[in-house]
Design an enzyme around this catalytic site. Structure first.
Site, PDB file in Angstrom:
ATOM      1  N   ASP A   1       0.961  -1.202  -0.075  1.00 31.63           N
ATOM      2  CA  ASP A   1      -0.008   0.040   0.081  1.00 31.63           C
ATOM      3  C   ASP A   1       0.835   1.182   0.081  1.00 31.63           C
ATOM      4  OD1 ASP A   1      -2.515   1.514   0.118  1.00 31.63           O
ATOM      5  OD2 ASP A   1      -2.425   1.530   2.398  1.00 31.63           O
TER       6      ASP A   1
ATOM      7  N   ASN B   1       1.985   2.919  -2.757  1.00 34.82           N
ATOM      8  CA  ASN B   1       2.859   3.345  -4.033  1.00 34.82           C
ATOM      9  C   ASN B   1       2.787   4.855  -4.584  1.00 34.82           C
ATOM     10  OD1 ASN B   1       4.417   0.867  -3.604  1.00 34.82           O
ATOM     11  ND2 ASN B   1       2.692  -0.406  -4.525  1.00 34.82           N
ATOM     12  N   GLY B   2       1.459   4.803  -4.785  1.00 29.39           N
ATOM     13  CA  GLY B   2       0.867   6.144  -5.267  1.00 29.39           C
ATOM     14  C   GLY B   2       1.382   7.343  -4.625  1.00 29.39           C
ATOM     15  N   ARG B   3       1.211   7.420  -3.211  1.00 33.72           N
ATOM     16  CA  ARG B   3       1.440   8.241  -2.056  1.00 33.72           C
ATOM     17  C   ARG B   3       3.078   8.482  -2.157  1.00 33.72           C
ATOM     18  NH1 ARG B   3      -2.418   5.607   0.347  1.00 33.72           N
ATOM     19  NH2 ARG B   3      -0.990   4.500   1.624  1.00 33.72           N
ATOM     20  N   TRP B   4       3.884   7.420  -2.210  1.00 37.63           N
ATOM     21  CA  TRP B   4       5.080   7.721  -2.310  1.00 37.63           C
ATOM     22  C   TRP B   4       5.844   8.158  -3.621  1.00 37.63           C
ATOM     23  CZ3 TRP B   4       8.847   5.814  -5.836  1.00 37.63           C
ATOM     24  CH2 TRP B   4       9.956   5.963  -5.475  1.00 37.63           C
TER      25      TRP B   4
ATOM     26  N   ARG C   1       1.996   8.121 -10.395  1.00 36.02           N
ATOM     27  CA  ARG C   1       1.577   6.893  -9.876  1.00 36.02           C
ATOM     28  C   ARG C   1       2.113   5.689 -10.608  1.00 36.02           C
ATOM     29  NH1 ARG C   1      -2.215   7.471  -5.941  1.00 36.02           N
ATOM     30  NH2 ARG C   1      -3.256   5.579  -6.253  1.00 36.02           N
TER      31      ARG C   1
ATOM     32  N   HIS D   1       3.782   2.463  -8.597  1.00 34.18           N
ATOM     33  CA  HIS D   1       3.330   1.189  -8.593  1.00 34.18           C
ATOM     34  C   HIS D   1       4.627   0.003  -9.134  1.00 34.18           C
ATOM     35  CE1 HIS D   1      -0.587   1.841  -7.445  1.00 34.18           C
ATOM     36  NE2 HIS D   1      -0.824   2.570  -8.507  1.00 34.18           N
TER      37      HIS D   1
ATOM     38  N   SER E   1      -6.785  -5.107  -3.313  1.00 31.24           N
ATOM     39  CA  SER E   1      -7.926  -5.438  -2.698  1.00 31.24           C
ATOM     40  C   SER E   1      -9.110  -5.074  -3.752  1.00 31.24           C
ATOM     41  CB  SER E   1      -8.292  -4.495  -1.420  1.00 31.24           C
ATOM     42  OG  SER E   1      -8.403  -3.316  -1.723  1.00 31.24           O
TER      43      SER E   1
ATOM     44  N   TRP F   1     -10.540  -1.964  -7.057  1.00 36.63           N
ATOM     45  CA  TRP F   1     -11.496  -1.771  -8.486  1.00 36.63           C
ATOM     46  C   TRP F   1     -11.981  -0.483  -8.724  1.00 36.63           C
ATOM     47  CZ3 TRP F   1     -10.080  -5.180 -11.897  1.00 36.63           C
ATOM     48  CH2 TRP F   1      -9.823  -6.629 -11.441  1.00 36.63           C
TER      49      TRP F   1
ATOM     50  N   LEU G   1      10.459 -21.611  -0.232  1.00 35.86           N
ATOM     51  CA  LEU G   1       9.390 -20.160  -0.006  1.00 35.86           C
ATOM     52  C   LEU G   1       8.071 -20.626  -0.326  1.00 35.86           C
ATOM     53  CD1 LEU G   1       8.912 -17.537   1.576  1.00 35.86           C
ATOM     54  CD2 LEU G   1       9.617 -16.604  -0.760  1.00 35.86           C
TER      55      LEU G   1
END
Length: 141
Positions: A11, A13-16, A24, A28, A56, A60, A122
């Site tokens: 969560d 990535n756009g704000r970062w 954006r 991403h 999530s 959408w 893993l």
């Protein structure tokens, strides 16, 4: 003592990106690169389970252009990373509602799961189109 299972909600990535004066899309892509680095590092630590909450159902509701970008990033990442994951004994699973995903992405997911099904290293779970309240309830456990 090392953990047996790590879960990460991807969560911000756009704000970062906005905070770094980038698009954006750039955010991403950088988030995808970070996830790849985390998977590689987690595998070297001998941790058995890693879950990445990648998309999530609320996602959408983002602009169609951004949703399409995210779906294309999933396909691109599977194409570029699945051989390396398999070579490194990673078993990949995808959980969540696939009904709104493009057929091309579902096909990539199915092939990735089939290719890595016998791997013993893993266990990487990628959560796509999961309900936000399901994630919240998992946070509380």
């Amino acid at each position: 003592m090392k953990p047996n299972h790590i879960a990460i909600i991807m969560d911000g990535n756009g704000r970062w990106a906005k905070g770094h004066d980038k698009s954006r899309k750039f955010g991403h892509k950088r988030g995808t690169k970070s996830a790849q680095e985390i998977v590689r590092y987690t595998g070297t630590l001998g941790i058995k389970y890693l879950t990445l909450y990648a998309f999530s159902t609320e996602n959408w509701g983002r602009p169609l252009k951004e949703v399409n970008l995210l779906m294309a990033l999933f396909i691109e990442t599977l194409d570029s990373e699945i051989k390396d994951l398999n070579d490194n004994n990673v078993r990949i699973f995808f959980i969540g509602d696939r009904s709104n995903l493009k057929n091309s992405l579902i096909e990539k997911i199915d092939k990735a799961e089939l290719l890595t099904k016998n791997n013993q290293g893993l266990n990487l779970t990628v959560a796509l189109a999961m309900e936000e309240d399901g994630i919240l309830s998992m946070r509380q456990k």
